[in-house]
Motif scaffolding. Structure first.
Motif: not given
Length: 338
Positions: A157-161, A182-183, A230-240
């Motif tokens: 799963a991924s949640f990035g903004i 947050d995400v 496997s989980l990815d997240f962050g404030f440094q990404h294109s939206y996903r």
């Protein structure tokens, strides 16, 4: 209670905090829920409370006035994360049901405290993860349980903004800022929802900015049955905003998993070796569904089903604590052990 069903009375809601998510999503959705009536709003400044009150047709109050008000049955907490525990606790002690923006608290200890207090007070306490109320995830779990994917092997799963404005409170550690709380909690909660509660964090990395706040991260989890996540997240990404389940027979993926617009028609994409299938589902307004579920539960009176909601919040907090405890920190091109 079915959507649109008549109610004998509405749950009188007081909004504690005038946040962006309250203004853009929650309070407009509350206006469309017949089981709710927004009666009061409170903010740090009288001017902000008055502006919100005028916009949403509610009485402006101070925090303490709102908790003491006989016209408030339940409190919606949308303060900075560092204040969630304090004010949710005060609301419960005042005899109010509580809907709190995610994350419920800063850590496991605080989450356990609120869960115990809500149980003792016989009140409904919900963490406002709206995405779990969207029917698309229930359909995914039904497919899993029916064996459509075979034996589940992995979940990702991924949640990035994109980066936030420099003055955003999510860049302030003292206010409970950071990408994980947050995400990152969205993929954690999704893993709990789809894989069950017996999850453990086996590795993690967090990237910090110069101010000491985590701005991105990755976590590895394992379930009791051996499924890896496997989980990815962050404030440094294109939206996903997506996840994928990969089993022995097929893989299922879902885009806009955590933040689908109300009019979006979800598509579950199932891929097999020689076949691709797309299941189109009806759109749904997850904020309205979350608010209606909370209101109906509070109006009916707390029952045994609330224990599962509290357990999910406690487990999310536990996993977030484990990510922090397991994480190596990446900052200024250096890697520092936890």
């Amino acid at each position: 209670m079915p959507a649109g069903a008549a109610v004998s009375r509405a749950l009188r809601l007081g909004a504690l905090g005038c946040s962006s998510i309250a203004a853009r999503r929650t309070l407009p959705a509350a206006a469309a829920v017949g089981e709710l009536a927004l009666t009061a709003v409170a903010a740090r400044s009288p001017e902000k409370a008055a502006e919100f009150g005028g916009r949403f047709g509610a009485t402006a109050m101070t925090y303490d006035e709102l908790l003491d008000s006989a016209d408030v049955d339940a409190v919606y907490v949308s303060l900075p994360t560092s204040l969630h525990h304090e004010w949710a606790r005060k609301a419960l002690l005042a005899g109010k049901h509580v809907l709190c923006e995610k994350p419920l608290t800063l850590n496991l200890e605080q989450a356990e405290d609120l869960a115990e207090l809500a149980t003792k007070q016989n009140l409904v306490l919900r963490e406002n993860f709206t995405f779990v109320h969207h029917p698309q995830h229930t359909r995914v779990r039904e497919l899993l349980d029916a064996g459509r994917l075979g034996e589940l092997r992995t979940f990702s799963a991924s949640f990035g903004i994109p980066p936030l404005p420099a003055d955003d409170i999510r860049y302030q550690p003292s206010l409970g800022g950071g990408a994980l709380l947050d995400v990152g909690v969205y993929p954690l909660r999704a893993a709990l929802f789809l894989l069950g509660p017996d999850l453990r964090v086996t590795g993690a990395t967090l990237r910090f900015d110069e101010g000491g706040v985590d701005i991105a991260g990755h976590a590895l989890l394992t379930s009791a049955s051996g499924v890896t996540a496997s989980l990815d997240f962050g404030f440094q990404h294109s939206y996903r905003s997506r996840y994928e389940l990969w089993g022995s027979a097929a893989a299922l993926s879902l885009d806009r998993a955590f933040t689908p617009p109300p009019g979006r028609q979800p598509v579950l994409r199932i891929e097999e070796q020689d076949h691709v299938e797309e299941l189109w589902l009806p759109p749904a307004h997850q904020f309205e569904l979350s608010l209606r579920s909370f209101a109906v539960a509070a109006l009916a009176g707390r029952d045994e089903s609330e224990a599962a909601w509290l357990s999910s919040s406690v487990e999310t907090a536990r996993l977030a604590d484990e990510v922090f405890a397991n994480a190596a920190g990446v900052s200024d091109d250096r890697v520092v052990a936890p």
